[in-house]
Design a protein around this motif. Structure first.
Motif, PDB file in Angstrom:
ATOM      1  N   ASP A 145      -8.283  -3.688  -3.400  1.00  0.00           N
ATOM      2  CA  ASP A 145      -7.986  -3.979  -4.796  1.00  0.00           C
ATOM      3  C   ASP A 145      -8.858  -5.095  -5.356  1.00  0.00           C
ATOM      4  OD1 ASP A 145      -5.960  -3.289  -7.011  1.00  0.00           O
ATOM      5  OD2 ASP A 145      -5.917  -5.475  -6.956  1.00  0.00           O
ATOM      6  N   GLU A 146      -9.132  -6.097  -4.541  1.00  0.00           N
ATOM      7  CA  GLU A 146      -9.924  -7.230  -5.024  1.00  0.00           C
ATOM      8  C   GLU A 146     -11.381  -6.865  -5.286  1.00  0.00           C
ATOM      9  OE1 GLU A 146      -9.069  -8.042  -0.573  1.00  0.00           O
ATOM     10  OE2 GLU A 146      -8.094  -7.071  -2.284  1.00  0.00           O
ATOM     11  N   GLU A 147     -11.799  -5.702  -4.838  1.00  0.00           N
ATOM     12  CA  GLU A 147     -13.164  -5.246  -5.100  1.00  0.00           C
ATOM     13  C   GLU A 147     -13.297  -4.538  -6.451  1.00  0.00           C
ATOM     14  OE1 GLU A 147     -14.878  -4.244  -0.683  1.00  0.00           O
ATOM     15  OE2 GLU A 147     -13.503  -2.801  -1.570  1.00  0.00           O
ATOM     16  N   LEU A 148     -12.201  -4.307  -7.126  1.00  0.00           N
ATOM     17  CA  LEU A 148     -12.207  -3.506  -8.349  1.00  0.00           C
ATOM     18  C   LEU A 148     -12.222  -4.403  -9.584  1.00  0.00           C
ATOM     19  CD1 LEU A 148      -9.453  -0.953  -7.265  1.00  0.00           C
ATOM     20  CD2 LEU A 148     -11.931  -0.725  -7.000  1.00  0.00           C
ATOM     21  N   ASP A 149     -13.199  -4.161 -10.473  1.00  0.00           N
ATOM     22  CA  ASP A 149     -13.283  -4.954 -11.698  1.00  0.00           C
ATOM     23  C   ASP A 149     -12.206  -4.524 -12.688  1.00  0.00           C
ATOM     24  OD1 ASP A 149     -15.142  -3.136 -13.935  1.00  0.00           O
ATOM     25  OD2 ASP A 149     -15.155  -2.548 -11.824  1.00  0.00           O
ATOM     26  N   ASP A 150     -11.898  -5.421 -13.612  1.00  0.00           N
ATOM     27  CA  ASP A 150     -10.818  -5.167 -14.566  1.00  0.00           C
ATOM     28  C   ASP A 150     -11.065  -3.909 -15.400  1.00  0.00           C
ATOM     29  OD1 ASP A 150      -9.074  -7.163 -13.879  1.00  0.00           O
ATOM     30  OD2 ASP A 150      -9.777  -8.588 -15.383  1.00  0.00           O
TER      31      ASP A 150
END
Length: 682
Positions: free
Chosen positions: A500-505
């Motif tokens: 999840d932390e690899e995904l941009d807003d």
């Protein structure tokens, strides 16, 4: 009213949540990987002509549908990763069944994987029921058998226990049309070549299944013809897909005595009690009264022999997957190959996991979230729900077509929508489910009986509004109008291969904020959901004038989707898909409103060559990344209240002004719709 059906023993919609710490990847390592959106694009397609093909076409070209599937896409990719993880959970349970839950998981898994025993047993698991059908000599005896057989299936009709639509604090016995072997009533009457081919193949399939019960080929052929004649009678009095979406028209509360008058050839008191429902069942909610009149008439108009063969066929049809490979393969040849276009069955281990998910998926979920759930991601999506809620609040406040009195009630309902994110706070207790070292069929039947009794036990008790109807690992979500809640399992936020932390807003606000969170919240205000109030009761809270204006705007969307041709000459049913189409459009608008407040949008920096605004729309499209065989497309158009994936992107995007601005859509482009015919609801 939801992205798929609610939980039941026949549901096996599963997926995983990858937002977990699986080692410490650095930001540099993450950035060196293929971008989750750029890698999907077909740059030969103009996004203003066909955005779905542009955003997802590169992946589709390079990823053909595997032979054991009728469709292949984002949900399958997520599910494939979950299959591996759940298999590991099962195999560990077999090696070390150190607690009651692990022992049940191990027993279920071993019984399902024991193909030698399953094939040796053949039809043995249902032999006693077949003999009981043969022994019946009167309609009353047959109805008693049908009542018991109805548990876990929908022989003759559908019976379920759930919240009263007009009194959400009460659990009621509810009856609805059912009892058909083909997907729905249209398969019995439509004359297009594809449906005709299926209908013409149906008698041979029913006959083949009846031969397994001991009938010779000629007797089975004659019996199949009579069974199909009976089903066709029931189909004539069954409502169409779009008619089933009107909650008011499908609500008829009545004493059982009145139901007995409506269908006098069935003793409904006895029928209901024979299912173990002995209390709180003096009043029932009937969905389609005309169906039950037709069913009653058929009890006397059709010979007893026809009904006996119908029950045998229904028994075979509902249990085929748990019987021998010969029987299961015969069932697959019709329902898998012909109806869906699958070339071969999934391997046994995947089919067992699907069945186990339906039987006790929450037990698997408890083990699953311990290992694979990230609390930081959970908080991200809980916050996003509130951002999306705020976006809808602003939109309602600024509506020009709605009166102030209705606005205030809409805002109140919106404020009362509860959110469930990730997994339940309270888990179901499966200790009484009789899963043990026994046959696969016996374990499945034990699960069916447990779920039936679980539902029966709700009668006369307060509604448990904390309950979840999907498991944490499910790649799906739903809005429940009776609870005025959105339920967002952990799995629905997954992007395969990414943490999840690899995904941009931009990606996340499109993929999760729009296609899931905004979509489900909008369901509370679609053509069905808007009819339920803040506490979940089917109760009008609109002025007549506002209701008229809503329907006029919804009619624009019906017309838009009626004109989309999906396969051959088969078009989308705009009325049947209206609720989902409204939710798709609403989700996109709400997600966009919320995304514009983020730092990424304000900075406007490109990632992999795409602006934040472009990545938002690409992120939404990722949620519908898939392609489907023609056979299954046709089936879904006839039976599903969701539009096919391509039209869940191109359809609503054509109504979004921001999309035109971001991609420079102009008159003459494939995605263009004149401003005067764009849908304007929420």
């Amino acid at each position: 009213m939801i992205k798929s059906m609610l939980h039941g023993v026949g549901i096996a919609s599963i997926a995983c949540f990858m937002a977990c710490n699986e080692g410490g990847k650095t930001a540099d390592t993450a950035s060196s990987q293929a971008d989750a959106l750029a890698s999907l694009v077909d740059s030969t397609v103009n996004p203003a002509q066909d955005f779905f093909d542009y955003a997802n076409g590169g992946w589709i070209k390079n990823n053909p549908i595997p032979p054991e599937y009728s469709a292949w896409g984002i949900g399958n990719l997520v599910k494939e990763e979950l299959y591996k993880r759940l298999r590991t959970i099962n195999e560990k349970a077999v090696e070390n069944p150190n607690d009651p839950t692990s022992r049940k998981i191990a027993a279920f898994w071993k019984s399902g994987m024991d193909s030698v025993r399953i094939n040796a047993d053949g039809i043995k698991p249902i032999e006693a029921q077949l003999k009981a059908i043969d022994a019946a000599t009167t309609p009353a005896e047959l109805l008693k058998l049908a009542a018991v057989q109805n548990i876990g299936t929908s022989v003759m009709c559908g019976i379920y226990i759930g919240q009263d639509a007009k009194n959400s604090e009460v659990i009621s016995v509810q009856l609805m049309q059912g009892g058909l072997g083909l997907p729905n009533r249209d398969y019995y009457f439509n004359t297009d070549p594809r449906t005709t081919k299926i209908r013409e193949a149906y008698p041979a399939h029913v006959a083949a299944m009846l031969q397994f019960t001991g009938l010779d080929s000629e007797a089975a052929k004659a019996a199949a013809a009579n069974v199909i004649q009976l089903e066709t009678l029931l189909a004539k009095s069954s409502r169409k897909l779009e008619a089933l979406r009107d909650p008011e028209a499908n609500y008829h509360k009545m004493p059982v005595k009145q139901l007995n008058k409506l269908s006098p050839n069935i003793d409904w008191d006895a029928f209901i009690k024979q299912q173990g429902i002995t209390q709180f069942a003096d009043t029932v909610i009937v969905g389609q009264p005309e169906f039950f009149t037709a069913l009653s008439n058929a009890i006397t108009s059709q010979p007893l022999a026809t009904w006996k063969n119908y029950l045998k066929w229904s028994l075979m049809n509902s249990n085929a997957a748990m019987l021998s490979d010969t029987i299961a393969n015969t069932d697959f040849a019709f329902y898998g190959k012909l109806l869906k276009g699958q070339e071969k069955q999934k391997p046994r281990w995947k089919r067992v996991l699907d069945t186990e998910e339906a039987a006790m998926g929450e037990a698997l979920g408890q083990l699953f979230v311990k290992e694979f759930f990230n609390a930081t991601a959970k908080k991200r999506y809980e916050n996003m729900v509130e951002e999306i809620r705020g976006a809808l609040k602003t939109r309602i406040e600024h509506l020009t077509w709605m009166s102030d009195s209705t606005k205030q009630k809409a805002l109140y309902k919106l404020s009362k929508i509860s959110k469930k994110v990730g997994y339940p706070d309270k888990w179901k207790d499966f200790s009484a489910m009789d899963i043990k070292e026994q046959s696969y069929a016996a374990n499945i039947q034990a699960a069916q009986l447990w779920w039936h009794q679980y539902s029966v036990n709700k009668l006369g008790k307060p509604v448990d509004r904390t309950e979840w109807d999907m498991t944490p690992q499910t790649y799906n979500a739903y809005y429940n109008p009776s609870n005025n809640e959105i339920v967002l399992p952990a799995g629905i936020f997954t992007v395969p291969g990414k943490r999840d932390e690899e995904l941009d807003d931009a990606l996340v606000y499109g993929y999760a904020g729009a296609s899931t969170i905004g979509h489900e919240i909008t369901h509370g205000f679609d053509d069905e959901g808007r009819q339920f109030d803040a506490v979940g009761n089917l109760k009008s809270w609109w002025t007549k004038e506002d209701e008229k204006k809503f329907n006029e705007r919804a009619a624009v969307m019906i017309k838009q989707f009626d004109n989309y041709v999906v396969v051959d000459s088969l078009r989308i049913n705009g009325k049947a898909t209206l609720g989902e189409n409204i939710a798709d459009l609403g989700g996109i608008l709400l997600g966009w409103d919320a995304f514009q407040k983020t730092e990424q949008f304000k900075k406007g920096e490109k990632i992999a060559g795409y602006s934040p605004a472009q990545r938002y729309f690409m992120g939404y499209s990722l949620g519908w990344l898939s392609h489907t065989k023609k056979e299954d497309l046709a089936r879904k158009v006839m039976t599903d209240v969701h539009s096919p994936a391509k039209f869940r992107v191109n359809g609503p995007f054509s109504d979004v002004d921001a999309f035109y601005e971001v991609y420079g859509v102009k008159p003459g482009d494939g995605m263009y719709r004149a401003d005067s015919v764009r849908v304007r609801i929420w």
